[in-house]
Design an enzyme around this catalytic site. Structure first.
Site, PDB file in Angstrom:
ATOM      1  N   CYS A 226      -0.115   5.036  -3.860  1.00  0.00           N
ATOM      2  CA  CYS A 226       0.938   4.171  -3.409  1.00  0.00           C
ATOM      3  C   CYS A 226       0.774   3.355  -2.096  1.00  0.00           C
ATOM      4  CB  CYS A 226       2.472   4.974  -3.611  1.00  0.00           C
ATOM      5  SG  CYS A 226       3.675   4.332  -2.672  1.00  0.00           S
TER       6      CYS A 226
ATOM      7  N   CYS B 142       3.241   3.971   0.575  1.00  0.00           N
ATOM      8  CA  CYS B 142       3.176   5.203   1.188  1.00  0.00           C
ATOM      9  C   CYS B 142       1.857   5.182   2.440  1.00  0.00           C
ATOM     10  CB  CYS B 142       2.763   6.162   0.181  1.00  0.00           C
ATOM     11  SG  CYS B 142       3.848   6.435  -1.154  1.00  0.00           S
TER      12      CYS B 142
ATOM     13  N   CYS C 243      -0.150  -0.847  -7.665  1.00  0.00           N
ATOM     14  CA  CYS C 243       0.342   0.255  -8.360  1.00  0.00           C
ATOM     15  C   CYS C 243      -0.333   1.154  -9.303  1.00  0.00           C
ATOM     16  CB  CYS C 243       1.607  -0.134  -9.073  1.00  0.00           C
ATOM     17  SG  CYS C 243       2.307   1.077 -10.368  1.00  0.00           S
TER      18      CYS C 243
ATOM     19  N   CYS D  44       0.416   1.141 -12.971  1.00  0.00           N
ATOM     20  CA  CYS D  44       0.067  -0.075 -13.373  1.00  0.00           C
ATOM     21  C   CYS D  44      -1.272  -0.327 -13.811  1.00  0.00           C
ATOM     22  CB  CYS D  44       0.474  -1.126 -12.384  1.00  0.00           C
ATOM     23  SG  CYS D  44       2.403  -1.244 -11.956  1.00  0.00           S
TER      24      CYS D  44
END
Length: 433
Positions: free
Chosen positions: A381, A384, A39, A42
């Site tokens: 992502c 994605c 992430c 993150c």
């Protein structure tokens, strides 16, 4: 292989499915970050969280849980997006963390969660020390420790301690300097240099209203720590070289001009604020198109509404305030054009998956003659990236149908229009129109 102990050591606990339930209760107050290694948000938060963990050591403990390896714990606490931050008290899920995500912000916010809900004050020194803080202070003066109003005040402090600072005393003599004659809480704002008294009976709803209506004063100082709270309202902000520690007189020079003009529009539902330009420079460049060539000696003024509309004052801020007044008149008259962050329009866009940017969204996505499936994604992502070839394949299969459009938009580089539920920490998101 040698590994530096400095590199291996961390002040943030790493909890797992196997130890969360017996390690979390050991800590009176625990801030837990639930994350995924892939992430992007993150990764951005990680160094800030580590720094905050070191600075809060001995006061509040910080911990992290990798949700890709510890699915049971993350499922138990309803984690659906990353990063998710939660506050635990003695092992129990107390509340979601809704504070800032910078190291300074985390430290400031979590210090409010350490110790008592409301600080007891026993002397004039205690009182003066508590209110001489850059954050506004809410102090209750009560006649006795068994007062029913004190009990209500403490309940309110427990609910609101994450956002505001509370203290109380049963020595009414301490309140004489501030004209306290009975038991109402009082609020002090360092920059306004005023005291606001609450009237009426003490209750949690009444205390909430009192704080909501008075906590920020007429023109508050917007910081990384209070921005989420202030931006729940339509907000004008003047960004400049503001520093109340080193240059309070200079900082108030432009604030007074904002106050002077803003007072003429104070009943129109717009809140006014000032902020240190350096603290928000990345945000201003990214969200409002502030260029490095834009003069830094004068305030840069923006309006951000609670629904996400953005406006900028491109005219130079004049010392008589006339340019700001004109800007506000145009805003309330509906004459201003919204500022929209957009990538450049692609020179060629004939592929099976149409590339949409903010400036072409209306034309492509809201075309009344087309059925459109649009993906809002983030380049970093993992989900994605994994889906991309399948989404491209779908576009190829439907490419020959002129009534169907398969499209995608980078939601990190373009403003997403209102009405589309695209969260900053959860990608990907699809909408069929």
């Amino acid at each position: 292989m040698l590994r530096s102990s400095a590199c291996a050591r961390s002040d943030v606990l790493e909890l797992k499915d196997t130890d969360f339930d017996y390690l979390a209760p050991v800590h009176e107050t625990l801030l837990v970050k639930f994350y995924a290694p892939w992430c992007g948000h993150c990764k951005k938060l990680a160094p800030e969280f580590e720094s905050a963990g070191t600075r809060l050591k001995g006061t509040v403990t910080l911990a992290k849980v990798d949700c890709t390896a510890n699915t049971e714990t993350c499922k138990k606490y309803g984690v659906t997006g990353y990063p998710t931050l939660k506050i635990f008290r003695n092992g129990q899920d107390s509340s979601s963390y809704d504070g800032p995500r910078s190291a300074d912000g985390i430290v400031s916010h979590m210090k409010k969660h350490a110790g008592p809900d409301s600080v007891p004050l026993h002397s004039q020194y205690d009182l003066e020390n508590f209110i001489s803080n850059f954050d506004a202070s809410i102090v209750g003066f009560f006649s006795a420790s068994d007062s029913s109003e004190l009990a209500e005040f403490l309940k309110g402090a427990n609910l609101l301690r994450g956002s505001f600072r509370f203290a109380h005393t049963t020595d009414l003599q301490l309140g004489h300097k501030y004209d306290v004659k009975s038991e109402p809480p009082r609020l002090n704002s360092k920059f306004e240099e005023t005291v606001v008294h609450q009237t009426g009976p003490m209750s949690i709803p009444g205390l909430r209203r009192f704080i909501r209506d008075n906590i920020f004063g007429i023109c508050p100082h917007l910081t990384k720590e209070n921005k989420d709270t202030l931006r729940k309202r339509d907000l004008l902000t003047a960004y400049y070289d503001l520093d109340y520690l080193r240059n309070p007189k200079g900082s108030n020079y432009w604030r007074n001009r904002v106050l002077n003009i803003g007072s003429k529009f104070s009943s129109r539902g717009l809140l006014f604020s000032v902020a240190n330009r350096h603290d928000f420079i990345e945000e201003l460049e990214d969200e409002f198109g502030l260029g490095t060539s834009d003069g830094a000696e004068l305030p840069f003024v923006t309006i951000r509404t609670r629904t996400g509309q953005k406006y900028t004052m491109r005219e130079e801020f004049t010392r008589d305030g006339k340019s700001l007044e004109s800007f506000l008149e145009d805003y309330f008259a509906g004459r201003l054009k919204q500022y929209t962050k957009s990538e450049p329009v692609p020179a060629k866009n004939n592929g099976p998956v149409k590339v949409v940017v903010a400036d072409t969204f209306e034309k492509i996505v809201n075309d009344p003659e087309k059925d459109v499936l649009i993906e809002f994604y983030a380049p970093w992502c993992g989900h994605c990236k994994k889906l991309e070839p399948k989404y491209e394949e779908l576009g190829q299969q439907l490419y020959s149908d002129p009534s169907i459009v398969i499209a995608k938009m980078d939601a990190t580089a373009n403003d997403v229009p209102q009405g589309f539920d695209v969260q900053g920490h959860v990608f990907e998101s699809y909408h069929y129109l």
